[in-house]
Scaffold this active site. Structure first.
Site, PDB file in Angstrom:
ATOM      1  N   ASN A 106      -0.586  17.002  18.818  1.00  0.00           N
ATOM      2  CA  ASN A 106      -0.743  17.353  17.448  1.00  0.00           C
ATOM      3  C   ASN A 106      -1.833  18.060  16.953  1.00  0.00           C
ATOM      4  O   ASN A 106      -3.081  18.005  17.371  1.00  0.00           O
ATOM      5  CB  ASN A 106      -0.701  16.218  17.012  1.00  0.00           C
ATOM      6  CG  ASN A 106      -0.504  16.401  15.382  1.00  0.00           C
ATOM      7  OD1 ASN A 106      -0.447  16.822  14.724  1.00  0.00           O
ATOM      8  ND2 ASN A 106      -0.689  14.648  14.946  1.00  0.00           N
ATOM      9  N   LYS A 123      -5.154  16.455  17.953  1.00  0.00           N
ATOM     10  CA  LYS A 123      -5.592  15.092  17.656  1.00  0.00           C
ATOM     11  C   LYS A 123      -6.183  14.068  18.450  1.00  0.00           C
ATOM     12  O   LYS A 123      -5.560  14.115  19.299  1.00  0.00           O
ATOM     13  CB  LYS A 123      -4.142  14.797  16.830  1.00  0.00           C
ATOM     14  CG  LYS A 123      -4.470  13.409  15.855  1.00  0.00           C
ATOM     15  CD  LYS A 123      -2.674  13.096  15.180  1.00  0.00           C
ATOM     16  CE  LYS A 123      -3.069  12.216  14.074  1.00  0.00           C
ATOM     17  NZ  LYS A 123      -1.107  11.968  13.355  1.00  0.00           N
TER      18      LYS A 123
END
Lengths: 308, 308
Positions: A106, A123
């Site tokens: 992500n 992320k």
């Protein structure tokens, strides 16, 4: 010191069947609004190009590879890069990254006004779970579809401002903010997709959720003397509601701009980055006040250990 | 799971010439009110026994040794200990500690219902400065009169609750909260003496200061799924104003009790410590979500280092 007009480009729901080309045209429409307001740097949400698919379970993860980008930029998003370069505008957005090695992240990137990807962030704090859990009102399968990021919290000097990124759930973790703060960050960008209902608690609806969001962003900005732009993908998406609440926060921890609706919407603020200096040189002068000899567990121990 | 009625005993200004005996009688009056309300554990402020003397400069630090306690308990505070034991009430308060080795600390202790000192904490994050600085509207010489604490952030199981302490400026530092959180804390007590005006910024008056205070306490409680009781010494003291704003915050980060005035005042809350479990097992399940491989700088690097 640097002054920039910073913007947040909130994006309303993206349904499952919406094409990337359609989303990019919505992004460009917001960029044109931003340019008309003199915006120099524009922040889009997490996973801007697709619906928030981790609400769906598939047994074979590979079936969801079509939500991921294997190159950035790519033909679908190239018009956004072109428009930004024509405007001389820097920007950041999030997307799902599939690497040549087959890893899924992500991810978000910062793009300079010259159209170069100057920083990538993956992320770190993936919320949710990896397997189908029937007790939840909805699934949140980020731990199924992504690996935890392997980049750490870097910064880049872009447009004479020290910028760093966090993504969605990262904003609740003071470690993320502090890692950026220790690198002198002056602008933290945060994209998010946050369901309006806690999937394990009927009591925790949209008001409490937005409170937690603002609390975390304002505290992180204040405690690191940095601007923050936190931008939602929000509203109804494939029958699920995600809260809006995009905000710009100043280095004193105050909200200085806030989205009003739950759709595509621009928020802006005239940021004077000299305002980061006061906190960084007084109450949050880290060199003067931090006591690292007492922080060891933070980087040594993952979970809770209750002493005897 | 444990339920306790927890209280905060806010203390109005203590003038320079007020005796410890007088202060202790005010503390006992609040303890009696608390007992009448069924309070099981009571939190008093930082430096409860004396005026906030770090606003005064003396060249010879030893002239201020009379503000310090060389034993705890001592005859002046023994009546407080006796009253608490008679009530079966636990409590915590702050005072200035002078050790047999001649070291000066800004200290607080937790006392069990049996009257035993079960945990001592020495303030880690000393704000302010060590020398007279004429550009300030008032002096804040904590770095002159105290050593940084050498205890770190311990916890103790008292009255079946895992308790830890922070003092005043510590509450602005997420590292303090996280160290306690990693030890499973369920109740963080915080005493403070906070001037209503930033001594280096005319723009930062009482409203902004109280906002920063609440922001820090609510974020710390939320992000560590713990109750917090933050209690002021406040009002006019030797011609200087300190803000009140004592609060009790629940493990979801919401204020559940708030002082109304600027004098001696009791606030209470029926705390159900089972409420700490939800956050600790879901969004702030540290074992599931923290990524210590990306937190190294927090415990390795004191000040800001901007990467090249």
């Amino acid at each position: 010191m640097t002054k920039l007009i910073i913007g947040g480009a909130q994006i309303g729901g993206i349904q499952k069947n919406e094409t990337r080309e359609s989303v990019v045209s919505r992004m460009i429409a917001l960029m044109e609004q931003a340019h008309a307001k003199g915006v120099n740097f524009l922040v889009y949400p997490e996973m801007t190009l697709t619906t928030f698919f981790p609400r769906f379970y598939v047994e074979d993860r590979a079936e969801f590879d079509h939500w991921f980008e294997t190159a950035m930029p790519n033909p679908a998003v190239q018009p956004l890069f072109d428009k930004a370069r024509a405007f001389g505008m820097g920007f950041t957005f999030g997307y799902c990254e599939l690497t040549p090695e087959g890893e899924h992240f992500n991810t978000s990137i910062i793009v300079s006004p010259e159209g170069e990807v100057v920083l990538k962030y993956r992320k770190t704090h993936l919320p949710g779970h990896a397997e189908f859990e029937p007790e939840r009102t909805h699934q949140h399968l980020e731990k199924r579809y992504f690996l935890p990021g392997n980049t750490g919290f870097g910064v880049v000097r872009n447009q004479d401002v020290i910028m760093g990124m966090a993504i969605c759930n990262d904003r609740r973790w003071p470690e993320a903010w502090r890692m950026l703060g220790l690198r002198g960050v002056q602008l933290v960008t945060i994209g998010y997709n946050t369901p309006s209902q806690n999937n394990l608690s009927a009591e925790e609806g949209i008001e409490r959720r937005i409170y937690h969001h603002e609390l975390s962003v304002c505290a992180g900005a204040y405690q690191n003397s940095t601007y923050a732009v936190a931008v939602a993908k929000c509203g109804m998406e494939d029958g699920n509601h995600m809260f809006a609440g995009s905000i710009i926060v100043d280095p004193d921890g105050f909200v200085v701009a806030r989205a009003e609706g739950e759709g595509d919407e621009l928020i802006t603020h005239d940021a004077d980055f000299a305002k980061c200096d006061f906190g960084k040189s007084t109450v949050f002068n880290f060199a003067a006040h931090r006591r690292i000899e007492h922080y060891g567990l933070i980087a040594e121990q993952t979970g809770v250990v209750i002493p005897d």
